[in-house]
Enzyme design. Sequence first.
Site, PDB file in Angstrom:
ATOM      1  N   LYS A 194       0.840  -1.198   0.000  1.00 11.45           N
ATOM      2  CA  LYS A 194       0.000   0.000   0.000  1.00 11.45           C
ATOM      3  C   LYS A 194       0.879   1.252   0.000  1.00 11.45           C
ATOM      4  CE  LYS A 194      -1.765   2.749   2.917  1.00 11.45           C
ATOM      5  NZ  LYS A 194      -1.604   4.010   2.147  1.00 11.45           N
ATOM      6  N   GLY A 247       7.043   4.851   8.323  1.00  9.13           N
ATOM      7  CA  GLY A 247       6.246   6.066   8.460  1.00  9.13           C
ATOM      8  C   GLY A 247       6.419   6.637   9.858  1.00  9.13           C
ATOM      9  N   SER A 248       5.387   7.303  10.353  1.00 10.75           N
ATOM     10  CA  SER A 248       5.501   7.985  11.644  1.00 10.75           C
ATOM     11  C   SER A 248       5.502   6.985  12.801  1.00 10.75           C
ATOM     12  CB  SER A 248       4.346   8.971  11.812  1.00 10.75           C
ATOM     13  OG  SER A 248       3.110   8.293  11.757  1.00 10.75           O
ATOM     14  N   THR A 249       6.146   7.353  13.875  1.00 14.23           N
ATOM     15  CA  THR A 249       6.168   6.517  15.085  1.00 14.23           C
ATOM     16  C   THR A 249       4.746   6.329  15.608  1.00 14.23           C
ATOM     17  OG1 THR A 249       8.422   7.123  15.638  1.00 14.23           O
ATOM     18  CG2 THR A 249       7.039   6.422  17.467  1.00 14.23           C
ATOM     19  N   GLU A 250       3.939   7.397  15.504  1.00 14.17           N
ATOM     20  CA  GLU A 250       2.548   7.350  15.966  1.00 14.17           C
ATOM     21  C   GLU A 250       1.781   6.223  15.252  1.00 14.17           C
ATOM     22  OE1 GLU A 250       0.694  10.951  14.771  1.00 14.17           O
ATOM     23  OE2 GLU A 250      -1.255  10.409  15.617  1.00 14.17           O
ATOM     24  N   GLY A 252       3.124   3.765  13.557  1.00 14.36           N
ATOM     25  CA  GLY A 252       3.811   2.503  13.841  1.00 14.36           C
ATOM     26  C   GLY A 252       3.208   1.805  15.053  1.00 14.36           C
ATOM     27  N   GLU A 269       9.882   0.852  10.520  1.00 14.52           N
ATOM     28  CA  GLU A 269      10.969   1.814  10.330  1.00 14.52           C
ATOM     29  C   GLU A 269      10.338   3.180  10.510  1.00 14.52           C
ATOM     30  OE1 GLU A 269      12.965   4.477   9.210  1.00 14.52           O
ATOM     31  OE2 GLU A 269      13.025   3.757   7.127  1.00 14.52           O
ATOM     32  N   CYS A 303      13.740  10.324   7.267  1.00 14.33           N
ATOM     33  CA  CYS A 303      13.641   9.866   8.656  1.00 14.33           C
ATOM     34  C   CYS A 303      14.980   9.962   9.375  1.00 14.33           C
ATOM     35  CB  CYS A 303      13.096   8.450   8.701  1.00 14.33           C
ATOM     36  SG  CYS A 303      13.932   7.350   7.562  1.00 14.33           S
ATOM     37  N   GLU A 400      10.238  15.452  15.596  1.00 13.83           N
ATOM     38  CA  GLU A 400      10.615  15.314  14.189  1.00 13.83           C
ATOM     39  C   GLU A 400       9.820  16.325  13.362  1.00 13.83           C
ATOM     40  OE1 GLU A 400       9.356  11.699  11.951  1.00 13.83           O
ATOM     41  OE2 GLU A 400      11.464  11.618  11.344  1.00 13.83           O
TER      42      GLU A 400
HETATM   43  P1  NAI Z   1       1.968   8.355   8.306  1.00 15.67           P
HETATM   44  O1  NAI Z   1       2.759   7.526   9.236  1.00 15.67           O
HETATM   45  O2  NAI Z   1       0.559   8.665   8.651  1.00 15.67           O
HETATM   46  O3  NAI Z   1       1.941   7.652   6.846  1.00 15.67           O
HETATM   47  C1  NAI Z   1       2.800   6.643   6.399  1.00 15.67           C
HETATM   48  C2  NAI Z   1       1.987   5.505   5.777  1.00 15.67           C
HETATM   49  O4  NAI Z   1       1.139   4.943   6.774  1.00 15.67           O
HETATM   50  C3  NAI Z   1       1.068   5.913   4.637  1.00 15.67           C
HETATM   51  O5  NAI Z   1       1.050   4.892   3.655  1.00 15.67           O
HETATM   52  C4  NAI Z   1      -0.287   6.008   5.320  1.00 15.67           C
HETATM   53  O6  NAI Z   1      -1.368   5.815   4.427  1.00 15.67           O
HETATM   54  C5  NAI Z   1      -0.196   4.863   6.302  1.00 15.67           C
HETATM   55  N1  NAI Z   1      -1.109   4.956   7.442  1.00 15.67           N
HETATM   56  C6  NAI Z   1      -1.541   6.077   8.086  1.00 15.67           C
HETATM   57  N2  NAI Z   1      -2.382   5.759   9.083  1.00 15.67           N
HETATM   58  C7  NAI Z   1      -2.485   4.403   9.091  1.00 15.67           C
HETATM   59  C8  NAI Z   1      -3.214   3.470   9.879  1.00 15.67           C
HETATM   60  N3  NAI Z   1      -4.018   3.850  10.885  1.00 15.67           N
HETATM   61  N4  NAI Z   1      -3.073   2.149   9.610  1.00 15.67           N
HETATM   62  C9  NAI Z   1      -2.264   1.725   8.621  1.00 15.67           C
HETATM   63  N5  NAI Z   1      -1.579   2.566   7.822  1.00 15.67           N
HETATM   64  C10 NAI Z   1      -1.671   3.885   8.054  1.00 15.67           C
HETATM   65  O7  NAI Z   1       2.763   9.688   8.055  1.00 15.67           O
HETATM   66  P2  NAI Z   1       2.162  11.122   7.594  1.00 15.67           P
HETATM   67  O8  NAI Z   1       0.921  11.422   8.353  1.00 15.67           O
HETATM   68  O9  NAI Z   1       2.058  11.122   6.141  1.00 15.67           O
HETATM   69  O10 NAI Z   1       3.322  12.096   8.048  1.00 15.67           O
HETATM   70  C11 NAI Z   1       3.343  12.595   9.385  1.00 15.67           C
HETATM   71  C12 NAI Z   1       4.730  12.576   9.932  1.00 15.67           C
HETATM   72  O11 NAI Z   1       5.215  11.242   9.988  1.00 15.67           O
HETATM   73  C13 NAI Z   1       5.785  13.309   9.126  1.00 15.67           C
HETATM   74  O12 NAI Z   1       5.765  14.674   9.366  1.00 15.67           O
HETATM   75  C14 NAI Z   1       7.024  12.649   9.612  1.00 15.67           C
HETATM   76  O13 NAI Z   1       7.415  13.205  10.835  1.00 15.67           O
HETATM   77  C15 NAI Z   1       6.615  11.220   9.829  1.00 15.67           C
HETATM   78  N6  NAI Z   1       6.977  10.362   8.682  1.00 15.67           N
HETATM   79  C16 NAI Z   1       8.090   9.586   8.797  1.00 15.67           C
HETATM   80  C17 NAI Z   1       8.511   8.830   7.728  1.00 15.67           C
HETATM   81  C18 NAI Z   1       9.710   7.968   7.814  1.00 15.67           C
HETATM   82  O14 NAI Z   1      10.326   7.694   6.797  1.00 15.67           O
HETATM   83  N7  NAI Z   1      10.080   7.482   8.964  1.00 15.67           N
HETATM   84  C19 NAI Z   1       7.820   8.869   6.440  1.00 15.67           C
HETATM   85  C20 NAI Z   1       6.615   9.674   6.442  1.00 15.67           C
HETATM   86  C21 NAI Z   1       6.253  10.394   7.536  1.00 15.67           C
END
Ligand code: NAI
Length: 497
Positions: A194, A247-250, A252, A269, A303, A400
């Site tokens: 996804k 993606g985000s720790t939240e 995760g 990650e 990240c 972050e």
């Molecule tokens: P996010 O963590 O919400 O999104 C990343 C992925 O998770 C996307 O594919 C999203 O559709 C999916 N996702 C979101 N909520 C989900 C859920 N409840 N269940 C399963 N999958 C879910 O990140 P977002 O909101 O786009 O960005 C917010 C912050 O997160 C950024 O400002 C950054 O600090 C951090 N982030 C960190 C990344 C990394 O590489 N470690 C990459 C992207 C964001």
Amino acid sequence: MAVVAKPQSKNKRVAEFLASPRKMLINGQWVASASGKTFAAINPATGEELVQVAEGDKADIDKAVAAARKAFDSGPWRKMRPNERTKLLWKLSELVLANADALAEIESLDNGKPFTIARAVDVAGTAEQFQYMAGWATKIDGRTMTLSTPGTFGYTLREPVGVCGQIIPWNFPLMMAAWKLAPALAAGNCVILKPAEQTPLSALMLGELIMEAGFPAGVVNIVPGYGETAGAALSGHKDVNKVAFTGSTEVGKIIMKAASGNLKKVTLELGGKAPNVVFSDADLGAATAGAAMAIFFNQGQVCCAGSRLYVEKKSFDTVVGGLCDAAKNMKIAPGMDPTCQIGPLVSDEQLTRVAGFVERGKKAGATALVGGEPVGGGGYFYKPTVLTNVKHDMEVVRDEIFGPVVVASPFDDLDELARQANDTPYGLSAGIWTSDIKKAHSLAGKLQAGTVWINCYNVFDPHLPFGGYKESGLGREMGPEVMEHYTQVKAVVVGGM
Ligand code: NAI
Ligand code: MG
């Protein structure tokens, strides 16, 4: 916001790709979503729509999981010899390189990053990932043991985990797809990928290449959609054996809870707030250029970005002055402009988020030596920003930001520096700049981080494991380490010997 004409690509593959709504890949077929819903892929350089994309939700995830399950349990994939998987992965790497311009253009248009970087880093890194992992398909093996129970003999089989859900972010959309798909496929798993809702396009173009390479139907399924719907359905699905997330720790933490229903294997990650430490005895020119690259690469949406810069007190003004010059001189432009060094942030939401952090930081007493505000006009551009006069407990130092914003602090005591550097829930990466090898290795040993770069930054290799200490993640991507997460061990005991 200025709305400009839709980009007319000179690349035939890109033009065709953007000419009609994009479907999802399920069981080897390109299909519309079950609901018929679509969402817009946006060009962050203009705020304009690029194309409509099928919006997957629970019904589509169910279909994709059923297809992956069938491909894993009874399809030709399971019987395929390891070197056949090697050949498929290598073929895919060749197709990626043959379509490098198209993939890089799609990545630049959808994410905002400079085309030149997308071509040199994202696309090249994607091909290398498939090549490295192609080699792993033929190198998975078990052990044999002489057991203490008389008349018995033991051995282990290393088998694929099964059906894997992979949820990826928007900062390196293509490369994150490759980091996840390549080891899963090398080990013989089936996948539902996804992509992030902000950047679904390059994964879908990669899906076309996966089918061109000849992977059997159902082995790779790609379902674009939102996190709360498609992502949640995938991470909670009872028929999925493993979930891998970046993606985000939240989120995760949400995924880990969702995965607990059927005790899926989980790898994560997550975020970071990396300390990048410059000592006075470093090559200060290289350290300054490295500090700029560490935070401004990919508009800071990385990240492992070196977002907390610590400079030894007597060199603080020199290094931070050089960093500010670098920030001021960076060419801010749409990613498709060949001179672009800093593109737009990925989305309106991310621009608001980054701007909010900096505004609150300034209110709390931080000084923006350069930048500190959006560029303004059309597109989601934010100026490269250097914040000083920061205190350790400020939000801009602790959270972050995920934008081109670095906080710079002086230090003069190594133990205090190490304490501050580690005083964070994150532990993804760190940088050290010094010509004193004793100091370098001593600090590398003290820093709580999954990756430590010495006199370099953002160096990645498929052979190097990448992942986080503490709340920056669980497990490792790449390297031999990732194969542990895409295989499981079966102990076989033979009696009556
Ligand atoms: P996010 O963590 O919400 O999104 C990343 C992925 O998770 C996307 O594919 C999203 O559709 C999916 N996702 C979101 N909520 C989900 C859920 N409840 N269940 C399963 N999958 C879910 O990140 P977002 O909101 O786009 O960005 C917010 C912050 O997160 C950024 O400002 C950054 O600090 C951090 N982030 C960190 C990344 C990394 O590489 N470690 C990459 C992207 C964001
Ligand atoms: Mg989100």
